[in-house]
Scaffold this motif. Sequence first.
Motif, PDB file in Angstrom:
ATOM      1  N   GLU A   1       0.838  -1.202   0.000  1.00 45.77           N
ATOM      2  CA  GLU A   1       0.000   0.000   0.000  1.00 45.77           C
ATOM      3  C   GLU A   1       0.875   1.254   0.000  1.00 45.77           C
ATOM      4  N   ARG A   2       1.941   1.256   0.771  1.00 46.01           N
ATOM      5  CA  ARG A   2       2.868   2.393   0.809  1.00 46.01           C
ATOM      6  C   ARG A   2       3.485   2.610  -0.566  1.00 46.01           C
ATOM      7  N   MET A   3       3.891   1.524  -1.212  1.00 44.79           N
ATOM      8  CA  MET A   3       4.459   1.629  -2.550  1.00 44.79           C
ATOM      9  C   MET A   3       3.429   2.159  -3.545  1.00 44.79           C
ATOM     10  N   GLY A   4       2.196   1.703  -3.415  1.00 47.31           N
ATOM     11  CA  GLY A   4       1.119   2.194  -4.269  1.00 47.31           C
ATOM     12  C   GLY A   4       0.904   3.690  -4.095  1.00 47.31           C
ATOM     13  N   ASN A   5       0.959   4.147  -2.839  1.00 49.63           N
ATOM     14  CA  ASN A   5       0.827   5.579  -2.565  1.00 49.63           C
ATOM     15  C   ASN A   5       1.964   6.366  -3.211  1.00 49.63           C
ATOM     16  N   CYS A   6       3.173   5.837  -3.121  1.00 52.13           N
ATOM     17  CA  CYS A   6       4.333   6.499  -3.735  1.00 52.13           C
ATOM     18  C   CYS A   6       4.183   6.592  -5.244  1.00 52.13           C
ATOM     19  N   HIS A   7       3.736   5.521  -5.870  1.00 52.65           N
ATOM     20  CA  HIS A   7       3.544   5.531  -7.326  1.00 52.65           C
ATOM     21  C   HIS A   7       2.453   6.529  -7.720  1.00 52.65           C
ATOM     22  N   LEU A   8       1.377   6.594  -6.934  1.00 53.90           N
ATOM     23  CA  LEU A   8       0.296   7.544  -7.216  1.00 53.90           C
ATOM     24  C   LEU A   8       0.795   8.987  -7.098  1.00 53.90           C
ATOM     25  N   ILE A   9       1.544   9.275  -6.055  1.00 50.85           N
ATOM     26  CA  ILE A   9       2.112  10.619  -5.889  1.00 50.85           C
ATOM     27  C   ILE A   9       3.037  10.956  -7.051  1.00 50.85           C
ATOM     28  N   ALA A  10       3.887  10.004  -7.436  1.00 48.66           N
ATOM     29  CA  ALA A  10       4.841  10.250  -8.517  1.00 48.66           C
ATOM     30  C   ALA A  10       4.143  10.513  -9.849  1.00 48.66           C
ATOM     31  N   SER A  11       2.949   9.964 -10.046  1.00 46.73           N
ATOM     32  CA  SER A  11       2.233  10.146 -11.313  1.00 46.73           C
ATOM     33  C   SER A  11       1.391  11.423 -11.346  1.00 46.73           C
ATOM     34  N   ALA A  12       1.310  12.152 -10.239  1.00 50.88           N
ATOM     35  CA  ALA A  12       0.429  13.318 -10.143  1.00 50.88           C
ATOM     36  C   ALA A  12       0.635  14.362 -11.244  1.00 50.88           C
ATOM     37  N   PRO A  13       1.868  14.773 -11.568  1.00 47.36           N
ATOM     38  CA  PRO A  13       2.007  15.792 -12.621  1.00 47.36           C
ATOM     39  C   PRO A  13       1.460  15.337 -13.975  1.00 47.36           C
ATOM     40  N   GLU A  14       1.697  14.066 -14.332  1.00 45.40           N
ATOM     41  CA  GLU A  14       1.177  13.557 -15.604  1.00 45.40           C
ATOM     42  C   GLU A  14      -0.340  13.449 -15.589  1.00 45.40           C
TER      43      GLU A  14
END
Length: 90
Positions: A41-54
């Motif tokens: 879940e933590r990794m999923g949150n990180c990936h979601l945050i990283a994709s925010a600009p796109e």
Amino acid sequence: MSEKMKHTPGHWFYEGVGGLVGGPDNIRIADCNGFERIDTERMGNCHLIASAPELLSTLKFILADENTELCGDTFEIIQAAIAKAEGASR
């Protein structure tokens, strides 16, 4: 766009090391460590945050494209998501 962005410009990234989301020049965008979540879940949150600009850029592109046909409340839903991402309210 002529308006000034209110966030660090993308490309943001998560490399799976230490729970950190980074941006241009290796600036730290977010630290996902310390949250009481299981690793996936933590990794999923990180990936979601990283994709925010796109994701934000894509939503703006959809609204700006005159050939895009949106159904129902889709236009308002996208506007609300953009406003939330930019710290405004609609």
